[in-house]
Scaffold this active site. Sequence first.
Site, PDB file in Angstrom:
ATOM      1  N   ASP A  40      74.680  46.879   0.804  1.00  0.00           N
ATOM      2  CA  ASP A  40      74.163  45.822  -0.060  1.00  0.00           C
ATOM      3  C   ASP A  40      73.108  46.382  -1.004  1.00  0.00           C
ATOM      4  O   ASP A  40      72.943  47.594  -1.109  1.00  0.00           O
ATOM      5  CB  ASP A  40      73.677  44.603   0.730  1.00  0.00           C
ATOM      6  CG  ASP A  40      72.867  45.005   1.946  1.00  0.00           C
ATOM      7  OD1 ASP A  40      72.094  45.971   1.815  1.00  0.00           O
ATOM      8  OD2 ASP A  40      73.025  44.387   3.008  1.00  0.00           O
ATOM      9  N   LYS A  62      73.986  40.528  -2.889  1.00  0.00           N
ATOM     10  CA  LYS A  62      73.954  39.548  -3.980  1.00  0.00           C
ATOM     11  C   LYS A  62      74.318  40.223  -5.287  1.00  0.00           C
ATOM     12  O   LYS A  62      73.884  41.323  -5.568  1.00  0.00           O
ATOM     13  CB  LYS A  62      72.548  38.961  -4.118  1.00  0.00           C
ATOM     14  CG  LYS A  62      72.188  38.028  -3.026  1.00  0.00           C
ATOM     15  CD  LYS A  62      70.838  37.363  -3.341  1.00  0.00           C
ATOM     16  CE  LYS A  62      70.252  36.751  -2.097  1.00  0.00           C
ATOM     17  NZ  LYS A  62      68.968  37.246  -1.679  1.00  0.00           N
ATOM     18  N   MET A 177      59.349  40.416   2.411  1.00  0.00           N
ATOM     19  CA  MET A 177      60.071  39.243   1.883  1.00  0.00           C
ATOM     20  C   MET A 177      59.125  38.110   1.503  1.00  0.00           C
ATOM     21  O   MET A 177      59.462  36.939   1.649  1.00  0.00           O
ATOM     22  CB  MET A 177      61.064  38.722   2.940  1.00  0.00           C
ATOM     23  CG  MET A 177      62.150  39.719   3.272  1.00  0.00           C
ATOM     24  SD  MET A 177      63.380  39.033   4.375  1.00  0.00           S
ATOM     25  CE  MET A 177      62.525  39.082   5.925  1.00  0.00           C
TER      26      MET A 177
HETATM   27  N1  SAH Z   1      65.028  46.412   7.035  1.00  0.00           N
HETATM   28  C1  SAH Z   1      64.166  46.562   5.882  1.00  0.00           C
HETATM   29  C2  SAH Z   1      63.539  45.238   5.493  1.00  0.00           C
HETATM   30  C3  SAH Z   1      64.548  44.213   5.075  1.00  0.00           C
HETATM   31  S1  SAH Z   1      63.815  42.732   4.504  1.00  0.00           S
HETATM   32  C4  SAH Z   1      63.121  47.626   6.146  1.00  0.00           C
HETATM   33  O1  SAH Z   1      62.967  48.069   7.285  1.00  0.00           O
HETATM   34  O2  SAH Z   1      62.461  48.056   5.197  1.00  0.00           O
HETATM   35  C5  SAH Z   1      63.700  43.038   2.770  1.00  0.00           C
HETATM   36  C6  SAH Z   1      62.258  43.219   2.392  1.00  0.00           C
HETATM   37  O3  SAH Z   1      61.857  44.545   2.630  1.00  0.00           O
HETATM   38  C7  SAH Z   1      61.957  42.986   0.940  1.00  0.00           C
HETATM   39  O4  SAH Z   1      61.806  41.628   0.640  1.00  0.00           O
HETATM   40  C8  SAH Z   1      60.663  43.725   0.786  1.00  0.00           C
HETATM   41  O5  SAH Z   1      59.596  42.981   1.308  1.00  0.00           O
HETATM   42  C9  SAH Z   1      60.876  44.910   1.705  1.00  0.00           C
HETATM   43  N2  SAH Z   1      61.337  46.090   0.976  1.00  0.00           N
HETATM   44  C10 SAH Z   1      62.489  46.759   1.149  1.00  0.00           C
HETATM   45  N3  SAH Z   1      62.550  47.837   0.327  1.00  0.00           N
HETATM   46  C11 SAH Z   1      61.403  47.852  -0.358  1.00  0.00           C
HETATM   47  C12 SAH Z   1      60.836  48.700  -1.350  1.00  0.00           C
HETATM   48  N4  SAH Z   1      61.486  49.768  -1.797  1.00  0.00           N
HETATM   49  N5  SAH Z   1      59.623  48.402  -1.826  1.00  0.00           N
HETATM   50  C13 SAH Z   1      58.940  47.342  -1.392  1.00  0.00           C
HETATM   51  N6  SAH Z   1      59.428  46.504  -0.472  1.00  0.00           N
HETATM   52  C14 SAH Z   1      60.622  46.745   0.047  1.00  0.00           C
END
Ligand code: SAH
Length: 509
Positions: A40, A62, A177
């Site tokens: 995704d 999405k 998020m």
């Molecule tokens: N499993 C992922 C999180 C999924 S939820 C992890 O461990 O990172 C998705 C959220 O992750 C986004 O809304 C944001 O808050 C954060 N996120 C993921 N990639 C990011 C990035 N490159 N920079 C900032 N926030 C990020």
Amino acid sequence: MKKKPSLGSVYLVGAGPGDPGLMTLKGRRLIEEADCLVYDALGAPAMLGWAKPGCEKIYVGKRSGNHALPQEDINALLVSCAAKYACTVRLKGGDPYVFGRGGEEALALHAAGVPFEVVPGVTSAIAGPACAGIPVTHRGLCTQFTVFTGHEDAAKPESTLDIPGIAAAKGTKVMLMGMGRLRATMEALIAAGQGGNAPAAAVQWATTGRQRRVNATVATLADAVDAAGLGSPAVVVIGEVAALAEQLDFRSRLPLAGKRIVVTRTREQAGVLSEALAAQGAEVDELPTIRITDPTDRHDFASAVVDAPHYDWLVFTSPNGVKRFFRAFFAVYEDIRELGGARIAAIGAGTAAELKAVGLMVDVMPAKAVAEELIAEFDRKADDFGGVANSTVLWVHSEKGRRVVYDELMKRQAIVDECIAYNTVPETEDLSGARARLESEGADIITFTSSSTVRHFMELGIKLPEGCRIASIGPVTTATLAEYGLKPDMESADHTIPGLVEAILKAKS
Ligand code: SAH
């Protein structure tokens, strides 16, 4: 004989926070082996290029205007992939089990009897702040940290978010998020006793070239984020450690930080240039305009390779030619010595590097990577090997492209045969959305690494955005740009990828 299991394995692989360099070694190996990739939006597009040819790629995220596939459908899809493919990789942003619903996918696989494994990833909750200069723990500042989701509406009765608990927690607080409801969540935290003056920061697109950071306090963060125009995906950090960013944010100090650069090479080849630019802090968008395919006449190619041991000279004019040639060669012969004692000529350091990888050193190579210079080098070195007159030459090259090597060697009485090893065709797929992004958001620099990337870019009908500067790998590519009325703003001095990166750095300073 090993019994083939009826169900393949599914690997839930953490793709890390965005920088492909932060993928684990195990994850990368699995992507390379995968028969099917389910991914995704948060998985870096560069990782798709690691997949082997023929790997089925399924996007479940999405798309502008479209919703993501519902979770139940993704679960069912993964189960059905296991019935079809020996190795399915489900790529998930960050770590699969940190707010990624990876647990639900694993439970669905378990329920269906599908063998699965989880490959943890670098989570944005820790790496995001780190790459913006914020250590989530720091001696003397905090001894614990809390990670929570800001996705839920704390005011709604069905919310399971423990706002009073988070407000009362000691140490660093990291919210994922949370951008959609940032203001409301910060207000709710303050109302529940969180100090409004505590340092806070938001980091968008952390670890990538698009990374942007805003520092403020809990009370002022929402305003600061609005003013800076930050959005999702972002991590929000609350706590004393957020203030360390002013000293520790190394990314924003890299020379190409904040620059968006487009790379137009094939998906397979883009890596070297993309990584070099990313290492300087650039945001790199890979927009492949060409794809390498088999030559139209595969039979001719195969027999030319079989006959290769009978030539005095082998001339290679591109890394792709070398790769395709030796893939075919080793399908027929087992030992490099069966190639015989032919002398070898090459254009370009990349071509020589591919030859070295199969154990061959180059006898004639011009300092400048253009066909005319190769011919001049042949002339200069004629005394060393008695000239090329009456020598048999096999010229390994692509279906399209210039014929300088052939024409000039024939003029010098060489007996030249052609070995057409591959073809280049326009890449019409926009898998990563890079094309759409270039057209809607623009870019600072676009790079062209060959005439064919220029031609195919133009054939795709993509408009160069306003203010986007052009970087060319050398005079031949520059001449092709001129055919379209374009003039590069920077040109590599030695016609190599490192030279191109240097030219871009120089133009910047
Ligand atoms: N499993 C992922 C999180 C999924 S939820 C992890 O461990 O990172 C998705 C959220 O992750 C986004 O809304 C944001 O808050 C954060 N996120 C993921 N990639 C990011 C990035 N490159 N920079 C900032 N926030 C990020």
